[in-house]
Write an enzyme that holds these catalytic residues in place. Structure first.
Site, PDB file in Angstrom:
ATOM      1  N   LYS A  85      23.021  -6.788  38.620  1.00 16.87           N
ATOM      2  CA  LYS A  85      22.277  -6.681  37.361  1.00 16.87           C
ATOM      3  C   LYS A  85      22.921  -7.484  36.223  1.00 16.87           C
ATOM      4  CE  LYS A  85      20.059  -2.394  38.545  1.00 16.87           C
ATOM      5  NZ  LYS A  85      18.979  -1.546  38.067  1.00 16.87           N
ATOM      6  N   ASP A 134      11.164   2.844  39.535  1.00 15.49           N
ATOM      7  CA  ASP A 134      11.239   1.488  40.089  1.00 15.49           C
ATOM      8  C   ASP A 134       9.852   0.889  40.296  1.00 15.49           C
ATOM      9  OD1 ASP A 134      14.046   1.237  40.271  1.00 15.49           O
ATOM     10  OD2 ASP A 134      14.032   2.626  41.957  1.00 15.49           O
ATOM     11  N   ASN A 172      10.289  11.382  37.782  1.00 11.31           N
ATOM     12  CA  ASN A 172      11.499  11.757  38.525  1.00 11.31           C
ATOM     13  C   ASN A 172      12.177  12.923  37.814  1.00 11.31           C
ATOM     14  OD1 ASN A 172      13.565  10.713  36.594  1.00 11.31           O
ATOM     15  ND2 ASN A 172      12.538   8.783  37.041  1.00 11.31           N
ATOM     16  N   PHE A 196      23.876   2.709  34.208  1.00 16.05           N
ATOM     17  CA  PHE A 196      24.237   3.879  35.004  1.00 16.05           C
ATOM     18  C   PHE A 196      23.795   3.583  36.431  1.00 16.05           C
ATOM     19  CE2 PHE A 196      25.561   7.725  32.611  1.00 16.05           C
ATOM     20  CZ  PHE A 196      25.691   7.147  31.366  1.00 16.05           C
ATOM     21  N   PRO A 201       9.573  -3.811  35.720  1.00 14.79           N
ATOM     22  CA  PRO A 201      10.649  -4.696  35.251  1.00 14.79           C
ATOM     23  C   PRO A 201      11.961  -3.929  35.246  1.00 14.79           C
ATOM     24  CG  PRO A 201       9.278  -3.949  33.421  1.00 14.79           C
ATOM     25  CD  PRO A 201       8.607  -3.495  34.671  1.00 14.79           C
ATOM     26  N   ASP A 202      13.058  -4.598  35.573  1.00 19.41           N
ATOM     27  CA  ASP A 202      14.373  -3.957  35.480  1.00 19.41           C
ATOM     28  C   ASP A 202      14.878  -4.183  34.056  1.00 19.41           C
ATOM     29  OD1 ASP A 202      17.171  -3.426  35.522  1.00 19.41           O
ATOM     30  OD2 ASP A 202      17.064  -3.451  37.706  1.00 19.41           O
ATOM     31  N   ILE A 203      14.880  -3.132  33.266  1.00 18.67           N
ATOM     32  CA  ILE A 203      15.175  -3.269  31.828  1.00 18.67           C
ATOM     33  C   ILE A 203      16.639  -3.656  31.619  1.00 18.67           C
ATOM     34  CG2 ILE A 203      15.100  -2.063  29.605  1.00 18.67           C
ATOM     35  CD1 ILE A 203      12.987  -0.173  30.960  1.00 18.67           C
TER      36      ILE A 203
HETATM   37  N1  CTP Z   1      17.236   0.472  35.282  1.00 14.29           N
HETATM   38  C1  CTP Z   1      16.425  -0.178  34.371  1.00 14.29           C
HETATM   39  N2  CTP Z   1      15.165  -0.556  34.722  1.00 14.29           N
HETATM   40  C2  CTP Z   1      14.689  -0.286  35.954  1.00 14.29           C
HETATM   41  C3  CTP Z   1      15.505   0.390  36.892  1.00 14.29           C
HETATM   42  C4  CTP Z   1      16.778   0.756  36.515  1.00 14.29           C
HETATM   43  O1  CTP Z   1      16.864  -0.419  33.238  1.00 14.29           O
HETATM   44  N3  CTP Z   1      13.456  -0.645  36.261  1.00 14.29           N
HETATM   45  C5  CTP Z   1      18.621   0.795  34.895  1.00 14.29           C
HETATM   46  C6  CTP Z   1      18.910   2.265  34.766  1.00 14.29           C
HETATM   47  O2  CTP Z   1      18.713   2.716  33.441  1.00 14.29           O
HETATM   48  C7  CTP Z   1      20.387   2.320  35.132  1.00 14.29           C
HETATM   49  C8  CTP Z   1      20.529   1.194  36.150  1.00 14.29           C
HETATM   50  O3  CTP Z   1      19.426   0.330  35.921  1.00 14.29           O
HETATM   51  O4  CTP Z   1      21.216   1.992  34.065  1.00 14.29           O
HETATM   52  C9  CTP Z   1      20.562   1.586  37.576  1.00 14.29           C
HETATM   53  O5  CTP Z   1      19.533   2.465  37.883  1.00 14.29           O
HETATM   54  P1  CTP Z   1      19.389   3.024  39.369  1.00 14.29           P
HETATM   55  O6  CTP Z   1      18.154   3.866  39.452  1.00 14.29           O
HETATM   56  O7  CTP Z   1      20.686   3.615  39.830  1.00 14.29           O
HETATM   57  O8  CTP Z   1      19.237   1.701  40.182  1.00 14.29           O
HETATM   58  P2  CTP Z   1      18.027   0.904  40.672  1.00 14.29           P
HETATM   59  O9  CTP Z   1      17.960  -0.386  39.950  1.00 14.29           O
HETATM   60  O10 CTP Z   1      16.801   1.736  40.646  1.00 14.29           O
HETATM   61  O11 CTP Z   1      18.480   0.574  42.157  1.00 14.29           O
HETATM   62  P3  CTP Z   1      18.280   1.404  43.527  1.00 14.29           P
HETATM   63  O12 CTP Z   1      16.940   2.030  43.448  1.00 14.29           O
HETATM   64  O13 CTP Z   1      18.398   0.347  44.533  1.00 14.29           O
HETATM   65  O14 CTP Z   1      19.415   2.378  43.577  1.00 14.29           O
END
Ligand code: CTP
Length: 397
Positions: free
Chosen positions: A341, A276, A208, A323, A303-305
């Site tokens: 989250k 994602d 990205n 963020f 995984p969502d960290i």
């Molecule tokens: N984040 C993370 N791990 C992921 C995705 C996101 O840690 N796999 C964290 C990012 O570092 C940020 C926050 O989650 O602090 C939100 O990221 P954002 O891209 O805005 O949100 P998403 O979870 O990707 O949600 P969406 O795509 O629905 O906007």
């Protein structure tokens, strides 16, 4: 906090020398004494009269001035201070310091001092990125020299990129941290930054547009306040800051492992633009054209960290900050994201292409906490970082 502290300020020759005048004013407002030293080149940009008027004392500039020697020798001058600050610190001054030169008053003071030295580099972006400057910086930080900035932005020479001297208030914060340890002394803060690269095969990846600029600025601002910072970064386009522990990763899975390996932390800030999705079953060999038609990429969710750390029952950092990169209904989406989250704060920004925020030098954010949404004015990423770091310091107490 600076009351009664004595700063020896060396003003080098660069267009940023004018900001040294503001720096002197800010330091004196905070009760510091400033002894100014103007290099010959510095004197081409600001006058000794304006420097001495703001500092309220004599400007030193010449090693061979016998009156200066009679009043205060250079050894004494270099030792009487609590901290030596070089702002702006040119590429030439960095080279002299790294090489141990002592052929004028400024370089002699820097060689003779027994105090900590803080530099605020300022130069053209090519000069900053030149291998000689990178080598000199590595030598200087290895010698224990502290650095603040430079920031990325438009430069007087018409180019864009890192090289602009840190703002006076950022330098004041770095001076505070150097003298007192700063409000985050003894704290460990984890910062994620940059994009992630998700492999398709050994040569291709999904990525990205994140540059890592905001996360980098934040890590620097936290370190300037005295924090020990672990900086887990994906392949960013800006170099990591000095003075932090850098853990370089590529994919979201590696980032999660690095984050878990870096805990415990007092606070964790997730500024990374984590992909994602990854490619399920990435190919071990380069995918070839032709055979079997177009390749079909199947995606799997990463995984969502942030959520993983925010929802830990044991060893959760006291403050977890995410963020939110949004392109529409920013506050509503970010508020929902905070709840979903389980983090304490969300720093929301509008990354629609028209804002120029993603990959740009400025940011306009809304801080979302349990108490509601706070709009911050559009400012440089360094200023947003300094403000957020100060809030984190306040929250950790
Ligand atoms: N984040 C993370 N791990 C992921 C995705 C996101 O840690 N796999 C964290 C990012 O570092 C940020 C926050 O989650 O602090 C939100 O990221 P954002 O891209 O805005 O949100 P998403 O979870 O990707 O949600 P969406 O795509 O629905 O906007």
């Amino acid at each position: 906090m600076l009351s009664g502290k004595h700063i020896l300020l060396i003003v080098g020759g660069g267009i940023a020398a004018y900001k040294a005048l503001d720096l002197i004013r800010r330091l004196r407002e905070r009760g510091a004494e400033v002894t100014p030293v103007l290099t010959r080149a510095g004197g081409e940009f600001v006058t000794p009269l304006s420097v001495s008027a703001l500092a309220g004392r004599k400007v030193f500039s010449d090693l061979w001035d016998l009156t200066d020697e009679a009043e205060m020798g250079h050894i004494q001058l270099s030792r009487a201070a609590d901290l030596v600050v070089v702002a702006p610190c040119t590429a030439d001054l960095m080279a002299k310091m790294a090489g141990g030169h002592a052929d004028d008053l400024a370089s002699t003071l820097l060689m003779a001092t027994d105090k900590r030295v803080l530099i605020a580099p300022a130069m053209n972006v090519r000069m900053w990125e030149h291998p000689a400057t990178r080598r000199n910086l590595a030598t200087l930080t290895g010698d224990g020299v502290l650095a603040v900035g430079p920031n990325a932005g438009d430069m007087a020479c018409g180019e864009f990129g890192p090289g602009r001297m840190a703002e006076p208030l950022e330098i004041v914060a770095a001076i505070d941290a150097a003298l007192d340890g700063g409000p985050l002394a003894g704290r460990h803060v984890l910062v994620t930054s940059g994009p992630t690269h998700e492999p398709i095969d050994p040569v291709r990846y999904i990525a990205n547009r994140s540059s890592g600029a905001q996360g980098t600025a934040l890590a620097r601002a936290l370190a300037d306040l005295g924090a020990r910072v672990t900086f887990v970064t994906g392949p960013a386009s800006v170099p990591p800051p000095q003075g932090v522990d850098v853990v370089a990763v590529e994919s979201a899975a590696e980032m999660l492992a690095a984050v878990e390996g870096a805990l415990p932390a007092d606070a964790a800030v997730f500024a990374a633009a984590v992909a994602d999705w990854r490619v399920a079953g990435a190919s071990a060999q380069k995918i070839k054209k032709g055979a079997g038609g177009l390749p079909r990429l199947e995606l799997a969710e990463n995984p969502d960290i942030l959520a993983t750390v925010a929802q830990r029952t044991e060893g959760r950092p006291r403050l977890v900050v995410g963020f939110a990169a949004e392109t529409e209904t920013v506050v509503a989406h970010a508020t929902a994201k905070r709840a979903r989250k389980g983090c304490d704060w969300i720093v929301a920004n509008d990354v629609s292409p028209g804002t120029g925020i993603m990959g740009g030098a400025e940011n306009a954010v809304t801080l979302i906490t349990a108490d509601g949404a706070e709009d911050w004015p559009r400012a440089s990423k360094a200023e947003v970082a300094a403000r957020l770091a100060a809030r984190i310091a306040e929250a950790l107490g």
